[in-house]
Design an enzyme around this catalytic site. Structure first.
Site, PDB file in Angstrom:
ATOM      1  N   CYS A 187       0.847  -1.179   0.000  1.00  0.00           N
ATOM      2  CA  CYS A 187       0.000   0.000   0.000  1.00  0.00           C
ATOM      3  C   CYS A 187       0.881   1.227   0.000  1.00  0.00           C
ATOM      4  CB  CYS A 187      -0.858   0.032   1.252  1.00  0.00           C
ATOM      5  SG  CYS A 187       0.141   0.300   2.686  1.00  0.00           S
TER       6      CYS A 187
ATOM      7  N   LYS B 118       0.248  -1.814  -8.975  1.00  0.00           N
ATOM      8  CA  LYS B 118       1.356  -1.622  -9.912  1.00  0.00           C
ATOM      9  C   LYS B 118       2.662  -2.167  -9.358  1.00  0.00           C
ATOM     10  CE  LYS B 118       3.381   0.121 -13.553  1.00  0.00           C
ATOM     11  NZ  LYS B 118       3.265  -0.781 -14.722  1.00  0.00           N
TER      12      LYS B 118
HETATM   13  N1  GLU Z   1      -1.791  -6.230   5.673  1.00  0.00           N
HETATM   14  C1  GLU Z   1      -2.515  -4.989   5.660  1.00  0.00           C
HETATM   15  C2  GLU Z   1      -3.947  -5.159   5.206  1.00  0.00           C
HETATM   16  O1  GLU Z   1      -4.299  -6.147   4.592  1.00  0.00           O
HETATM   17  C3  GLU Z   1      -1.809  -3.903   4.854  1.00  0.00           C
HETATM   18  C4  GLU Z   1      -1.843  -4.209   3.408  1.00  0.00           C
HETATM   19  C5  GLU Z   1      -1.137  -3.113   2.624  1.00  0.00           C
HETATM   20  O2  GLU Z   1       0.111  -3.026   2.702  1.00  0.00           O
HETATM   21  O3  GLU Z   1      -1.872  -2.414   1.882  1.00  0.00           O
HETATM   22  O4  GLU Z   1      -4.732  -4.289   5.453  1.00  0.00           O
END
Ligand code: GLU
Length: 579
Positions: free
Chosen positions: A2, A574
């Site tokens: 993210c 991406k």
């Molecule tokens: N593991 C977290 C989730 O599923 C963060 C995922 C991410 O890095 O977007 O919310």
């Protein structure tokens, strides 16, 4: 995976400020987004599934805020699972990039009585910070101790509304600090700070950054001692407009005319890579997705120009048991972003062998570029569409140029590519054929020799861009099994990028057609052999790159015919920065 973002500074309208930064990082995940800010008595949270809206207004001002754009790893795509997550007091809020591998056991050990509001691994973080604060730790100490409990790779931003402090830590997830005229900002991508920060700093792994409105301090996580922040110039804002094109995908397909013309003048850049290849007896090419197929293609040119033993292994499969020749191995990692977690791991594995490392990379300021002994930039410019197009082309060209240098051949003639590309891009027939096959539920893509990685890349583009099941096979393998999939009207693309490949292609086309399949020949197929022919000149040794562009265009038009936005296909991101 993210994008995380944080702001601490003078009172400002933090919602539009954070949303602007999140939109720049949406390539890192776009299934949901969220913003948390100081709303007086507690942290206010705005969290939604879908893309970050372009217009978000705010009436009141705040001095601290965090934001997140998500690619779910744990828990469904719901408003509740979107970040930020807060603690029971509503004073602490956290955004997280990564995976916490021991989340369940930490819940059992420390948080048995907590009522969780989401299914994410991330939500344990604000509760663990609160747990430590309830046991007399300061906010900063609580963040530090919480992070030390986590297993896996993570970047975490935590805000404490009551003290207006922000703390951030990372382990194997990118994080930058930006110095603004009105405060500080933290972001996964330096481009999110490009417009607003005067200078930026890389936050090294296992360092804690603590921000107040007026101060920024960095501490070594293990020793707790202060470490000087090393500031660098902010990267230039990059052009990200799609101009008059309806999607970034088609704009970037067209960008290839310019990218190939420009690259043809930069062949001297590949000399260090060619020299590195000459010094090693074993070459291991690696990458993920399209970059892996570009490596597979490039390996064929390289194998004609060196006696070194060449392996091509997907980065996620590079492990201690992968064949290596220790210091005689050169690992060449292909990556667009330079941040792909599986590729970072492969590079770390290479370092344990004592191998030399090289990267063929678009983002030359990235983690992988920093790790590599030899860096060859692909100079493709910003690639926004999730569907890799120009980055594949530029990686392949770089390996083609390297093979030419190794073979002592002139490489200037690849300039010709750009004018031929223009005529393929203007071929209206490709869109017509795409419309004809778009309603099917599956298709076959065949290719052999140089055509095989092009077939694999074509099938990947079709799957990603239109959710149509497309499977690539080696042309000669058709009769050994995949032919059973052929039925009345089943589309079968047959790619032949040279006269040799054409022989097998013609036979395969006949086999498919005699079972009712709908054959689209791509290459110099004689009249009448295929149901449709996309005619591509196959006389040069880089002709496969022309076939590639025709197939990118076909995949784009299939996506459009099926009503999918190819810039942001479902479930994807991406840059994949989780394992
Ligand atoms: N593991 C977290 C989730 O599923 C963060 C995922 C991410 O890095 O977007 O919310």
């Amino acid at each position: 995976m993210c994008g995380v973002f944080g702001y601490v500074g003078q009172p400002t309208q933090v919602i539009p400020l954070v949303a602007d930064a999140l939109r720049i990082m949406e390539y890192r995940g776009y299934d949901s987004w969220g913003i948390g800010w100081d709303a007086g008595s507690e942290v206010a949270l705005l969290k939604r599934t879908g893309r970050v809206p372009t217009s978000l207004a705010q009436d009141n001002l705040a001095t601290i805020a965090i934001g997140h754009t998500r690619w779910a790893t744990h828990g469904g795509v719901t408003d509740a699972n979107a970040h930020p997550h807060s603690d029971k007091s509503g004073q602490i809020a956290v955004v997280h990039n990564g995976v916490i591998e021991n989340a369940e056991s930490l819940k059992t050990t420390y948080l048995a009585n907590v009522a969780f509001r989401s299914e994410t691994d991330s939500e344990i973080v604000p509760h663990l910070i609160r747990w430590h604060m309830d046991h007399s730790d300061t906010f900063t100490d609580a963040v530090r101790k919480t992070f030390l409990l986590l297993e896996g790779s993570s970047a975490i931003l935590a805000m404490d509304r009551s003290t207006t402090m922000m703390a951030a830590i990372t382990a194997r997830s990118p994080l930058r600090l930006g110095r603004r005229t009105d405060g500080w900002e933290l972001a996964s991508d330096p481009l999110a700070c490009a417009r607003s920060s005067q200078e930026i700093a890389v936050i090294p792994d296992h360092h804690l950054v603590v921000l107040t409105r007026d101060t920024a301090q960095m501490l070594d996580l293990a020793s707790g001692s202060e470490v000087a922040i090393s500031w660098e110039p902010t990267p230039e804002e990059t052009e990200t407009s799609r101009g008059t094109f309806p999607h970034f995908t088609i704009k970037e397909i067209h960008d290839q005319v310019e990218v190939t013309r420009d690259l043809a003048t930069r062949h001297a850049d590949v000399e260090p890579l060619a020299h590195a290849i000459q010094r090693h007896s074993h070459i291991l090419l690696t990458g993920c997705g399209s970059a892996y197929y570009a490596a597979t293609l490039g390996a064929q040119w390289l194998s004609q120009a060196t006696n070194a033993w060449i392996d091509v292994v997907p980065a996620s499969e590079v492990s201690p048991s992968t064949r290596s020749a220790g210091a005689n191995t050169l690992v060449i990692a292909l990556t667009q972003s330079g941040e792909t977690a599986d590729v970072v791991d492969a590079m770390q594995q290479a370092q344990t062998w004592g191998a030399t490392t090289a990267t063929v990379v678009n983002t030359e300021t990235s983690t992988i570029a920093n790790m590599a002994d030899v860096v060859v930039g692909i100079k493709a410019g910003v690639e926004r569409s999730v569907l890799a197009t120009k980055s594949f082309m530029a990686m392949a060209m770089r390996l083609h140029q390297t093979a030419r240098v190794l073979a002592g051949e002139p490489i200037a003639e690849t300039t010709d590519l750009s004018s031929t590309l223009e005529s393929i891009l203007n071929d209206a027939d490709i869109a017509r054929i795409a419309k004809k096959i778009a309603d099917n539920s599956s298709m076959l893509v065949l290719g052999n020799g140089f055509g095989r990685p092009i077939a694999q890349e074509t099938a990947l583009k079709v799957k990603e861009g239109s959710y149509l099941h497309a499977e690539a096979f080696s042309t000669g393998e058709l009769k050994h099994g995949p032919l059973a999939l052929v039925d009345e009207g089943v589309p079968c693309i047959v790619i032949a990028t040279s006269r040799d490949e054409l022989k097998r292609g013609v036979i395969a086309a006949a086999e498919v057609r005699s079972r009712g399949g709908y054959v689209i020949g791509v290459g110099d197929f004689p009249e009448g052999v295929c149901s449709e022919t996309i005619r591509i000149d196959s006389s040069s040794d880089y002709a496969c790159l022309l076939h590639l562009v025709a197939m990118q265009k076909l995949a784009y038009h299939i996506a459009i015919a099926r009503g999918v936005d190819p810039d942001f296909p479902r479930n994807l991101a991406k840059s994949v920065t989780v394992r």
